[in-house]
Design an enzyme around this catalytic site. Structure first.
Site, PDB file in Angstrom:
ATOM      1  N   PRO A   9      48.308  -5.680 -13.793  1.00  0.00           N
ATOM      2  CA  PRO A   9      47.019  -5.181 -13.319  1.00  0.00           C
ATOM      3  C   PRO A   9      46.710  -3.752 -13.743  1.00  0.00           C
ATOM      4  O   PRO A   9      47.576  -2.875 -13.733  1.00  0.00           O
ATOM      5  CB  PRO A   9      47.130  -5.273 -11.792  1.00  0.00           C
ATOM      6  CG  PRO A   9      48.568  -5.487 -11.501  1.00  0.00           C
ATOM      7  CD  PRO A   9      49.155  -6.149 -12.703  1.00  0.00           C
ATOM      8  N   ASN A  10      45.456  -3.577 -14.106  1.00  0.00           N
ATOM      9  CA  ASN A  10      44.851  -2.274 -14.443  1.00  0.00           C
ATOM     10  C   ASN A  10      45.295  -1.714 -15.788  1.00  0.00           C
ATOM     11  O   ASN A  10      44.825  -0.651 -16.189  1.00  0.00           O
ATOM     12  CB  ASN A  10      45.119  -1.244 -13.326  1.00  0.00           C
ATOM     13  CG  ASN A  10      44.529  -1.705 -12.003  1.00  0.00           C
ATOM     14  OD1 ASN A  10      43.346  -2.014 -11.940  1.00  0.00           O
ATOM     15  ND2 ASN A  10      45.343  -1.804 -10.971  1.00  0.00           N
ATOM     16  N   ARG A  17      41.648   4.879 -16.913  1.00  0.00           N
ATOM     17  CA  ARG A  17      42.333   5.159 -15.641  1.00  0.00           C
ATOM     18  C   ARG A  17      43.238   6.398 -15.777  1.00  0.00           C
ATOM     19  O   ARG A  17      43.954   6.544 -16.770  1.00  0.00           O
ATOM     20  CB  ARG A  17      43.157   3.937 -15.190  1.00  0.00           C
ATOM     21  CG  ARG A  17      44.402   3.696 -16.019  1.00  0.00           C
ATOM     22  CD  ARG A  17      45.207   2.478 -15.608  1.00  0.00           C
ATOM     23  NE  ARG A  17      45.831   2.603 -14.310  1.00  0.00           N
ATOM     24  CZ  ARG A  17      46.951   1.961 -13.958  1.00  0.00           C
ATOM     25  NH1 ARG A  17      47.568   1.154 -14.829  1.00  0.00           N
ATOM     26  NH2 ARG A  17      47.445   2.101 -12.764  1.00  0.00           N
ATOM     27  N   TYR A  22      48.434   8.193 -17.776  1.00  0.00           N
ATOM     28  CA  TYR A  22      48.567   7.056 -18.696  1.00  0.00           C
ATOM     29  C   TYR A  22      48.022   7.326 -20.097  1.00  0.00           C
ATOM     30  O   TYR A  22      48.133   6.472 -20.975  1.00  0.00           O
ATOM     31  CB  TYR A  22      47.889   5.822 -18.090  1.00  0.00           C
ATOM     32  CG  TYR A  22      48.474   5.445 -16.733  1.00  0.00           C
ATOM     33  CD1 TYR A  22      49.795   5.033 -16.623  1.00  0.00           C
ATOM     34  CD2 TYR A  22      47.713   5.536 -15.568  1.00  0.00           C
ATOM     35  CE1 TYR A  22      50.346   4.700 -15.389  1.00  0.00           C
ATOM     36  CE2 TYR A  22      48.259   5.213 -14.327  1.00  0.00           C
ATOM     37  CZ  TYR A  22      49.571   4.795 -14.242  1.00  0.00           C
ATOM     38  OH  TYR A  22      50.120   4.479 -13.021  1.00  0.00           O
ATOM     39  N   ASN A  74      55.158  -4.856 -18.759  1.00  0.00           N
ATOM     40  CA  ASN A  74      54.794  -3.775 -17.838  1.00  0.00           C
ATOM     41  C   ASN A  74      54.029  -4.457 -16.707  1.00  0.00           C
ATOM     42  O   ASN A  74      52.835  -4.753 -16.856  1.00  0.00           O
ATOM     43  CB  ASN A  74      53.932  -2.726 -18.529  1.00  0.00           C
ATOM     44  CG  ASN A  74      53.572  -1.589 -17.593  1.00  0.00           C
ATOM     45  OD1 ASN A  74      53.780  -1.674 -16.379  1.00  0.00           O
ATOM     46  ND2 ASN A  74      53.025  -0.518 -18.142  1.00  0.00           N
ATOM     47  N   ALA A  77      51.498  -2.438 -10.935  1.00  0.00           N
ATOM     48  CA  ALA A  77      51.851  -2.322  -9.518  1.00  0.00           C
ATOM     49  C   ALA A  77      52.679  -3.509  -9.024  1.00  0.00           C
ATOM     50  O   ALA A  77      53.406  -3.383  -8.022  1.00  0.00           O
ATOM     51  CB  ALA A  77      50.593  -2.166  -8.680  1.00  0.00           C
ATOM     52  N   GLU A  98      61.627  -4.086 -19.329  1.00  0.00           N
ATOM     53  CA  GLU A  98      60.604  -3.526 -18.433  1.00  0.00           C
ATOM     54  C   GLU A  98      60.128  -2.181 -18.995  1.00  0.00           C
ATOM     55  O   GLU A  98      60.958  -1.334 -19.330  1.00  0.00           O
ATOM     56  CB  GLU A  98      61.245  -3.321 -17.053  1.00  0.00           C
ATOM     57  CG  GLU A  98      60.391  -2.604 -16.043  1.00  0.00           C
ATOM     58  CD  GLU A  98      61.188  -2.217 -14.779  1.00  0.00           C
ATOM     59  OE1 GLU A  98      62.435  -2.296 -14.791  1.00  0.00           O
ATOM     60  OE2 GLU A  98      60.542  -1.819 -13.794  1.00  0.00           O
ATOM     61  N   HIS A 100      57.348   1.139 -18.413  1.00  0.00           N
ATOM     62  CA  HIS A 100      56.326   1.875 -17.672  1.00  0.00           C
ATOM     63  C   HIS A 100      55.885   3.050 -18.510  1.00  0.00           C
ATOM     64  O   HIS A 100      56.730   3.789 -19.043  1.00  0.00           O
ATOM     65  CB  HIS A 100      56.846   2.341 -16.314  1.00  0.00           C
ATOM     66  CG  HIS A 100      57.271   1.204 -15.459  1.00  0.00           C
ATOM     67  ND1 HIS A 100      56.353   0.369 -14.854  1.00  0.00           N
ATOM     68  CD2 HIS A 100      58.493   0.711 -15.173  1.00  0.00           C
ATOM     69  CE1 HIS A 100      57.015  -0.580 -14.203  1.00  0.00           C
ATOM     70  NE2 HIS A 100      58.312  -0.406 -14.394  1.00  0.00           N
ATOM     71  N   ARG A 107      57.614   9.691  -9.393  1.00  0.00           N
ATOM     72  CA  ARG A 107      56.355   9.516  -8.666  1.00  0.00           C
ATOM     73  C   ARG A 107      56.614   9.116  -7.203  1.00  0.00           C
ATOM     74  O   ARG A 107      57.686   9.385  -6.682  1.00  0.00           O
ATOM     75  CB  ARG A 107      55.468   8.519  -9.428  1.00  0.00           C
ATOM     76  CG  ARG A 107      55.107   9.048 -10.833  1.00  0.00           C
ATOM     77  CD  ARG A 107      54.203   8.109 -11.583  1.00  0.00           C
ATOM     78  NE  ARG A 107      52.920   7.959 -10.912  1.00  0.00           N
ATOM     79  CZ  ARG A 107      52.022   7.025 -11.235  1.00  0.00           C
ATOM     80  NH1 ARG A 107      52.286   6.173 -12.223  1.00  0.00           N
ATOM     81  NH2 ARG A 107      50.878   6.944 -10.577  1.00  0.00           N
TER      82      ARG A 107
HETATM   83  C1  DQA Z   1      52.922   1.672 -14.384  1.00  0.00           C
HETATM   84  C2  DQA Z   1      53.467   2.355 -13.127  1.00  0.00           C
HETATM   85  C3  DQA Z   1      53.084   1.568 -11.895  1.00  0.00           C
HETATM   86  O1  DQA Z   1      53.610   2.200 -10.739  1.00  0.00           O
HETATM   87  C4  DQA Z   1      51.579   1.487 -11.767  1.00  0.00           C
HETATM   88  O2  DQA Z   1      51.223   0.714 -10.644  1.00  0.00           O
HETATM   89  C5  DQA Z   1      50.928   0.974 -13.001  1.00  0.00           C
HETATM   90  C6  DQA Z   1      51.420   1.451 -14.296  1.00  0.00           C
HETATM   91  C7  DQA Z   1      53.199   2.488 -15.658  1.00  0.00           C
HETATM   92  O3  DQA Z   1      53.007   1.935 -16.738  1.00  0.00           O
HETATM   93  O4  DQA Z   1      53.573   3.656 -15.582  1.00  0.00           O
HETATM   94  O5  DQA Z   1      49.956   0.247 -12.960  1.00  0.00           O
HETATM   95  O6  DQA Z   1      53.577   0.427 -14.536  1.00  0.00           O
END
Ligand code: DQA
Length: 145
Positions: A9-10, A17, A22, A74, A77, A98, A100, A107
């Site tokens: 998501p996102n 964003r 990011y 990735n 959330a 994985e 990020h 964080r």
């Molecule tokens: C994320 C970190 C997550 O905590 C966050 O919810 C994201 C992006 C990252 O790429 O740093 O959506 O996965």
């Protein structure tokens, strides 16, 4: 060799964003970067992004049925909440890395939990889009051994 690059998501909102966390590159730029890096190494890539947990589970299962050699994920959330994504990776037994973009370990407390991590061969954080490249290289290397 074929890798699935799955984003939760996102991550379709990259470049819009929270650019301080990011970056300013968008999702299409991410895909182009990873696609070109992998293609130069003879590796096929399949890209998928969804804001919906079940759709991400379906894609992990598809990676298995389509004969993928590994997954870069990735989960956004869902990293911090989803047992379903963990179970999906455990089910397919594919090598999974994985990623990020941000340095999640520096964080909020709620970002310190990753359910999927225990099913992954590596975790890369805080390297921006280059983290995806590093993740692909781990999988390419693993499969060449
Ligand atoms: C994320 C970190 C997550 O905590 C966050 O919810 C994201 C992006 C990252 O790429 O740093 O959506 O996965």
């Amino acid at each position: 060799m074929k890798l699935y690059i799955i984003n939760g998501p996102n991550l379709n909102m990259l470049g819009i964003r929270e650019v301080n966390k990011y970056g300013t590159d968008n999702y299409d730029t991410l895909c182009a970067l990873v696609r070109e890096h992998c293609a130069a190494r003879g590796v096929e890539t399949v890209f998928y992004q969804s804001n919906h947990e079940g759709d991400l589970v379906d894609k992990i299962q598809e990676a298995y049925f389509e004969g993928a050699d590994g997954i870069v994920i990735n989960p956004g959330a869902y990293t911090h909440t989803s047992i379903a994504l963990l179970d999906a990776v455990l089910s397919v037994k594919l090598l999974c890395v994985e990623v990020h973009i941000s340095k999640v370990e520096e964080r909020e407390d709620f970002r310190q939990v990753s359910y999927i991590r225990q099913a992954c061969v590596a975790t890369i954080t805080g390297k921006g889009l280059l983290g995806y490249i590093e993740a692909c290289d781990i999988l390419i290397g693993d499969n060449q051994q």
